[in-house]
Design a protein around this motif. Structure first.
Motif, PDB file in Angstrom:
ATOM      1  N   THR A   1      -1.002 -18.244  22.275  1.00  0.00           N
ATOM      2  CA  THR A   1      -1.798 -19.447  22.518  1.00  0.00           C
ATOM      3  C   THR A   1      -1.020 -20.669  22.031  1.00  0.00           C
ATOM      4  O   THR A   1      -0.507 -20.694  20.907  1.00  0.00           O
ATOM      5  N   VAL A   2      -0.935 -21.680  22.892  1.00  0.00           N
ATOM      6  CA  VAL A   2      -0.215 -22.900  22.562  1.00  0.00           C
ATOM      7  C   VAL A   2      -1.232 -23.982  22.240  1.00  0.00           C
ATOM      8  O   VAL A   2      -2.092 -24.311  23.063  1.00  0.00           O
ATOM      9  N   THR A   3      -1.130 -24.520  21.029  1.00  0.00           N
ATOM     10  CA  THR A   3      -2.034 -25.575  20.575  1.00  0.00           C
ATOM     11  C   THR A   3      -1.211 -26.838  20.318  1.00  0.00           C
ATOM     12  O   THR A   3      -0.015 -26.874  20.610  1.00  0.00           O
ATOM     13  N   THR A   4      -1.852 -27.826  19.735  1.00  0.00           N
ATOM     14  CA  THR A   4      -1.123 -29.062  19.415  1.00  0.00           C
ATOM     15  C   THR A   4      -0.172 -28.890  18.244  1.00  0.00           C
ATOM     16  O   THR A   4       0.653 -29.763  17.986  1.00  0.00           O
ATOM     17  N   THR A   5      -0.257 -27.760  17.562  1.00  0.00           N
ATOM     18  CA  THR A   5       0.617 -27.542  16.408  1.00  0.00           C
ATOM     19  C   THR A   5       1.531 -26.337  16.530  1.00  0.00           C
ATOM     20  O   THR A   5       2.564 -26.284  15.859  1.00  0.00           O
ATOM     21  N   ASP A   6       1.171 -25.351  17.365  1.00  0.00           N
ATOM     22  CA  ASP A   6       1.975 -24.128  17.391  1.00  0.00           C
ATOM     23  C   ASP A   6       1.759 -23.362  18.687  1.00  0.00           C
ATOM     24  O   ASP A   6       0.811 -23.607  19.419  1.00  0.00           O
ATOM     25  N   GLY A   7       2.642 -22.422  18.927  1.00  0.00           N
ATOM     26  CA  GLY A   7       2.552 -21.547  20.081  1.00  0.00           C
ATOM     27  C   GLY A   7       3.932 -21.039  20.455  1.00  0.00           C
ATOM     28  O   GLY A   7       4.940 -21.478  19.895  1.00  0.00           O
ATOM     29  N   ARG A   8       3.980 -20.108  21.402  1.00  0.00           N
ATOM     30  CA  ARG A   8       5.258 -19.553  21.864  1.00  0.00           C
ATOM     31  C   ARG A   8       5.234 -19.465  23.383  1.00  0.00           C
ATOM     32  O   ARG A   8       4.211 -19.117  23.986  1.00  0.00           O
ATOM     33  N   VAL A   9       6.390 -19.781  23.979  1.00  0.00           N
ATOM     34  CA  VAL A   9       6.546 -19.662  25.430  1.00  0.00           C
ATOM     35  C   VAL A   9       7.864 -18.966  25.728  1.00  0.00           C
ATOM     36  O   VAL A   9       8.779 -18.961  24.903  1.00  0.00           O
ATOM     37  N   ARG A  10       7.934 -18.382  26.908  1.00  0.00           N
ATOM     38  CA  ARG A  10       9.186 -17.797  27.395  1.00  0.00           C
ATOM     39  C   ARG A  10       9.782 -18.835  28.334  1.00  0.00           C
ATOM     40  O   ARG A  10       9.228 -19.131  29.388  1.00  0.00           O
ATOM     41  N   LEU A  11      10.912 -19.411  27.928  1.00  0.00           N
ATOM     42  CA  LEU A  11      11.556 -20.489  28.665  1.00  0.00           C
ATOM     43  C   LEU A  11      13.024 -20.153  28.848  1.00  0.00           C
ATOM     44  O   LEU A  11      13.731 -19.895  27.875  1.00  0.00           O
ATOM     45  N   ALA A  12      13.471 -20.118  30.080  1.00  0.00           N
ATOM     46  CA  ALA A  12      14.872 -19.830  30.409  1.00  0.00           C
ATOM     47  C   ALA A  12      15.339 -18.523  29.772  1.00  0.00           C
ATOM     48  O   ALA A  12      16.449 -18.417  29.278  1.00  0.00           O
ATOM     49  N   GLY A  13      14.436 -17.523  29.753  1.00  0.00           N
ATOM     50  CA  GLY A  13      14.803 -16.215  29.239  1.00  0.00           C
ATOM     51  C   GLY A  13      14.766 -16.100  27.726  1.00  0.00           C
ATOM     52  O   GLY A  13      15.137 -15.070  27.185  1.00  0.00           O
ATOM     53  N   GLU A  14      14.339 -17.156  27.043  1.00  0.00           N
ATOM     54  CA  GLU A  14      14.289 -17.142  25.590  1.00  0.00           C
ATOM     55  C   GLU A  14      12.880 -17.478  25.103  1.00  0.00           C
ATOM     56  O   GLU A  14      12.120 -18.138  25.801  1.00  0.00           O
ATOM     57  N   THR A  15      12.572 -17.057  23.894  1.00  0.00           N
ATOM     58  CA  THR A  15      11.289 -17.400  23.289  1.00  0.00           C
ATOM     59  C   THR A  15      11.453 -18.705  22.528  1.00  0.00           C
ATOM     60  O   THR A  15      12.327 -18.833  21.671  1.00  0.00           O
ATOM     61  N   TRP A  16      10.620 -19.682  22.876  1.00  0.00           N
ATOM     62  CA  TRP A  16      10.650 -21.005  22.246  1.00  0.00           C
ATOM     63  C   TRP A  16       9.332 -21.259  21.543  1.00  0.00           C
ATOM     64  O   TRP A  16       8.268 -20.838  22.004  1.00  0.00           O
ATOM     65  N   SER A  17       9.395 -21.994  20.432  1.00  0.00           N
ATOM     66  CA  SER A  17       8.154 -22.502  19.858  1.00  0.00           C
ATOM     67  C   SER A  17       7.686 -23.612  20.788  1.00  0.00           C
ATOM     68  O   SER A  17       8.497 -24.280  21.432  1.00  0.00           O
ATOM     69  N   ALA A  18       6.383 -23.777  20.872  1.00  0.00           N
ATOM     70  CA  ALA A  18       5.843 -24.750  21.823  1.00  0.00           C
ATOM     71  C   ALA A  18       4.584 -25.391  21.258  1.00  0.00           C
ATOM     72  O   ALA A  18       3.957 -24.861  20.339  1.00  0.00           O
ATOM     73  N   ARG A  19       4.241 -26.512  21.838  1.00  0.00           N
ATOM     74  CA  ARG A  19       2.984 -27.174  21.520  1.00  0.00           C
ATOM     75  C   ARG A  19       2.574 -27.991  22.740  1.00  0.00           C
ATOM     76  O   ARG A  19       3.388 -28.261  23.615  1.00  0.00           O
ATOM     77  N   VAL A  20       1.304 -28.346  22.762  1.00  0.00           N
ATOM     78  CA  VAL A  20       0.808 -29.220  23.827  1.00  0.00           C
ATOM     79  C   VAL A  20       0.764 -30.637  23.271  1.00  0.00           C
ATOM     80  O   VAL A  20       0.724 -30.832  22.056  1.00  0.00           O
ATOM     81  N   PRO A  21       0.765 -31.653  24.138  1.00  0.00           N
ATOM     82  CA  PRO A  21       0.685 -33.036  23.642  1.00  0.00           C
ATOM     83  C   PRO A  21      -0.640 -33.271  22.914  1.00  0.00           C
ATOM     84  O   PRO A  21      -1.637 -32.590  23.182  1.00  0.00           O
TER      85      PRO A  21
END
Length: 151
Positions: free
Chosen positions: A101-121
């Protein structure tokens, strides 16, 4: 000492190697041009040119390389348009899939074959795992993503 004068081309080639090594440390494309002049002088020495002619050839070739070739090489290596699609700038606008789950403070996504930390605006709703998202920007090592269409 006589051997040195008989093999002056070897001195020029040695000088060229030293200049190329210095270029590897500076990466300013000046010392490699001077090394090109030294190689030209080494070729002249190997063909039997006098030491005075060798020095003149080294200086003229180095000046020509610095004046004509260096600007072209500098432009190629500093062209921001060509490097726009590499690094984090190349990831902006791409799609990714949420892993956590991606929130305004934390989350994980699969981007370009890698796992990235993510957040929403700020002010955006959380995004559940498995959803496809679009990368708005890269903030340090965090992808700022949205599942809304980008306009």
């Amino acid at each position: 000492m006589e051997w040195l004068w008989d093999n002056l081309w070897l001195v020029w080639v040695g000088l060229a190697f030293v200049l190329v090594a210095v270029e590897a440390a500076t990466v300013d494309f000046v010392f490699i041009m001077l090394g090109g002049g030294a190689l030209a002088a080494g070729l002249a020495a190997a063909l039997g040119a006098q030491p005075t002619a060798q020095v003149i050839i080294a200086v003229v070739v180095a000046i020509l390389l610095i004046g004509a070739v260096r600007p072209i090489i500098k432009r190629q290596f500093t062209d921001t348009e060509a490097s726009r699609d590499i690094g984090s700038a190349g990831l902006e606008g791409r799609t990714a899939r949420t892993l956590e789950t991606v929130t305004t403070t934390d989350g994980r996504v699969r981007l370009a074959g890698e796992t990235w930390s993510a957040r929403v605006p700020p002010g955006s709703a959380s995004i559940e795992p498995g959803e496809e998202v679009r990368v708005l920007t890269i903030d340090g090592a965090t992808a700022v993503v949205t599942n809304q269409p980008v306009t």
